[in-house]
Scaffold this motif. Structure first.
Motif, PDB file in Angstrom:
ATOM      1  N   GLU A 266      37.436  32.047  48.877  1.00 21.85           N
ATOM      2  CA  GLU A 266      38.695  31.671  48.161  1.00 21.85           C
ATOM      3  C   GLU A 266      38.730  30.727  46.925  1.00 21.85           C
ATOM      4  O   GLU A 266      39.311  30.934  45.899  1.00 21.85           O
ATOM      5  CB  GLU A 266      39.764  31.323  48.976  1.00 21.85           C
ATOM      6  CG  GLU A 266      40.028  32.631  50.291  1.00 21.85           C
ATOM      7  CD  GLU A 266      40.849  33.631  49.678  1.00 21.85           C
ATOM      8  OE1 GLU A 266      41.479  33.430  48.692  1.00 21.85           O
ATOM      9  OE2 GLU A 266      41.069  34.577  50.508  1.00 21.85           O
ATOM     10  N   GLU A 269      36.954  32.374  44.006  1.00 20.63           N
ATOM     11  CA  GLU A 269      37.848  33.325  43.474  1.00 20.63           C
ATOM     12  C   GLU A 269      39.061  32.777  42.572  1.00 20.63           C
ATOM     13  O   GLU A 269      39.414  33.165  41.517  1.00 20.63           O
ATOM     14  CB  GLU A 269      38.499  34.187  44.616  1.00 20.63           C
ATOM     15  CG  GLU A 269      39.211  35.495  44.079  1.00 20.63           C
ATOM     16  CD  GLU A 269      38.319  36.542  43.676  1.00 20.63           C
ATOM     17  OE1 GLU A 269      38.781  37.403  42.960  1.00 20.63           O
ATOM     18  OE2 GLU A 269      37.222  36.323  43.965  1.00 20.63           O
ATOM     19  N   SER A 272      37.737  31.815  39.121  1.00 22.30           N
ATOM     20  CA  SER A 272      37.589  32.720  38.274  1.00 22.30           C
ATOM     21  C   SER A 272      38.636  33.329  37.811  1.00 22.30           C
ATOM     22  O   SER A 272      38.697  33.461  36.551  1.00 22.30           O
ATOM     23  CB  SER A 272      36.705  33.887  39.033  1.00 22.30           C
ATOM     24  OG  SER A 272      35.508  33.419  39.607  1.00 22.30           O
ATOM     25  N   LYS A 278      38.602  36.929  36.294  1.00 22.65           N
ATOM     26  CA  LYS A 278      39.129  37.875  36.999  1.00 22.65           C
ATOM     27  C   LYS A 278      40.440  37.947  37.399  1.00 22.65           C
ATOM     28  O   LYS A 278      41.313  36.993  36.876  1.00 22.65           O
ATOM     29  CB  LYS A 278      38.321  37.562  38.652  1.00 22.65           C
ATOM     30  CG  LYS A 278      36.925  37.943  38.978  1.00 22.65           C
ATOM     31  CD  LYS A 278      36.575  37.499  40.081  1.00 22.65           C
ATOM     32  CE  LYS A 278      35.145  37.907  40.418  1.00 22.65           C
ATOM     33  NZ  LYS A 278      34.635  37.680  41.932  1.00 22.65           N
TER      34      LYS A 278
END
Length: 298
Positions: A266, A269, A272, A278
Motif C-alpha cells: 500500500e 502504491e 506511485s 499510477k
C-alpha cells in the motif's frame, strides 16, 4: 498474533460455528462446554466501564484515555452538510474529493452524525469475497463489491475492514505531508510545521509509523479496548485550520494496519500515485465502468 486476535474478535455466530466444527459431541447430548459459547466470548471483547474508569485515573492520564473524545460536546463539530464532493483539486486523474464550504478550526470534528455507522467487512467476510472473486472470475457484481471494499475501506487491525458511510469516504490522500485531516495523536500535532503547513511523517517508514499508529497499543489498555470503534471516528479531526473551499486530505498510510502483510504494498502504491505514475483503484474502476457503459450503448 493477528490470527489469535481475529479469533478473539469473532462474531457470536462465527464462534458458534467454529465450536460446532471442532468440538466432539457428548454422549448425553448436552453441550460439551458449560461456561463458554459465542455470547460469553462477546462479553470478553468489551472490558467493563469500571475497568476503564479506574485505569484512566492514573497520573499522567494514559494516552488511550486522552484520545477517546470523539463525542465530547466541548469539541466543535461540523456536519457533513458543511462539505461538498466535486472533482479533486489535484486533477481529474485523482477523481472525486471533499471540500469545506466553511472555515474549519484546528481540532474540530467533522461528519460525526454518521459516526459508528460504518460498513463493516469482517476478516471472514473478506475471505468469502476473495473466494467469490476466484470462483466468478471477476463477475461485475463481485468486482464492484471488491472495488468498494478495497477502494474506500481501511484496515482496522484484526477487526477487518471498515468503509465510511458518509462523505468522508471521498477524502483523498495528502501527498508529501499535505494532509489536514486525521487522528489527533500528540505525536502528529508535535510534528506539524506551521511554516510549510505539512507534517514530517509523510510516506513514512514502518518504524516511524509504529510510533504514531501503535502508541496506544504498547500495553493492554482497557480504555482503548472498550471504545476501540470510536477510534474510527477520530480520523475526522482537523489537524490544522482549513479554509472555506479547501480540499480535505488524509494520510492513507493510517488506513492499513502496520502489521498487515499489505502495508509495504500500500505504501509503495501511494508513492506511485503521488508521483503521478499510477492512478488509484477507485479511478481505475470508474474508468472501466464508463468504458463498459459506452460499449453497451454502441
Amino acid at each position: 498474533e493477528r490470527d489469535c486476535s481475529e479469533s478473539f474478535y469473532k462474531s457470536q455466530a462465527e464462534m458458534e460455528i467454529a465450536m460446532h466444527q471442532r468440538l466432539l459431541p457428548s454422549h448425553s447430548g448436552a453441550k460439551p462446554l458449560k461456561f463458554f459459547d459465542g455470547a460469553v466470548l462477546k462479553s470478553y471483547q468489551v472490558p467493563p466501564k469500571s475497568w476503564q474508569t479506574v485505569y484512566c485515573r492514573q497520573k499522567p492520564v494514559p494516552e488511550g484515555c486522552a484520545i477517546m473524545y470523539s463525542f465530547d460536546p466541548r469539541v466543535p463539530h461540523f456536519p457533513s452538510s458543511m462539505f461538498e464532493v466535486k472533482t479533486s483539486s489535484l486533477g481529474e486523474h485523482v477523481g472525486r474529493g471533499v471540500f469545506a464550504t466553511v472555515d474549519i478550526p484546528r481540532g474540530a470534528l467533522m461528519g460525526q452524525e454518521l459516526a459508528g455507522h460504518e460498513v463493516h467487512f469482517s476478516p471472514h467476510s473478506i475471505d468469502i469475497i476473495e473466494d467469490m472473486m476466484k470462483a466468478d472470475e471477476g463477475s461485475d457484481s463481485t468486482l464492484s463489491l471488491y472495488n468498494y471494499l478495497e477502494g474506500y475501506g481501511f484496515d482496522f487491525d484484526s477487526h477487518g475492514v471498515f468503509v465510511d458511510q458518509g462523505i468522508n469516504a471521498y477524502v483523498n490522500h495528502g501527498c508529501f505531508g499535505t494532509y489536514n485531516v486525521g487522528v489527533p495523536y500528540e505525536e502528529l500535532s508535535a510534528l506539524y510545521n506551521k511554516t510549510t503547513q505539512t507534517f514530517s511523517l509523510s510516506e513514512q517508514t514502518p518504524s516511524d509509523y509504529i510510533v504514531v499508529n501503535e502508541a496506544a497499543r504498547a500495553v493492554w489498555d482497557p480504555a482503548v479496548d472498550r471504545l476501540i470503534f470510536s477510534l474510527l471516528n477520530n480520523d475526522s479531526t482537523a489537524l490544522r485550520p482549513i479554509k472555506m473551499g479547501e480540499e480535505l486530505f488524509a494520510d492513507y498510510n493510517h488506513f492499513t494496519d502496520i502489521n498487515s502483510p499489505y502495508w509495504e504494498i500500500e505504501r509503495e502504491e501511494l508513492k506511485s500515485q503521488c508521483m503521478g505514475t499510477k492512478i488509484g483503484l477507485v479511478v481505475a474502476a470508474d474508468r472501466s465502468s464508463n468504458r463498459s457503459k459506452e460499449a453497451l450503448r454502441e
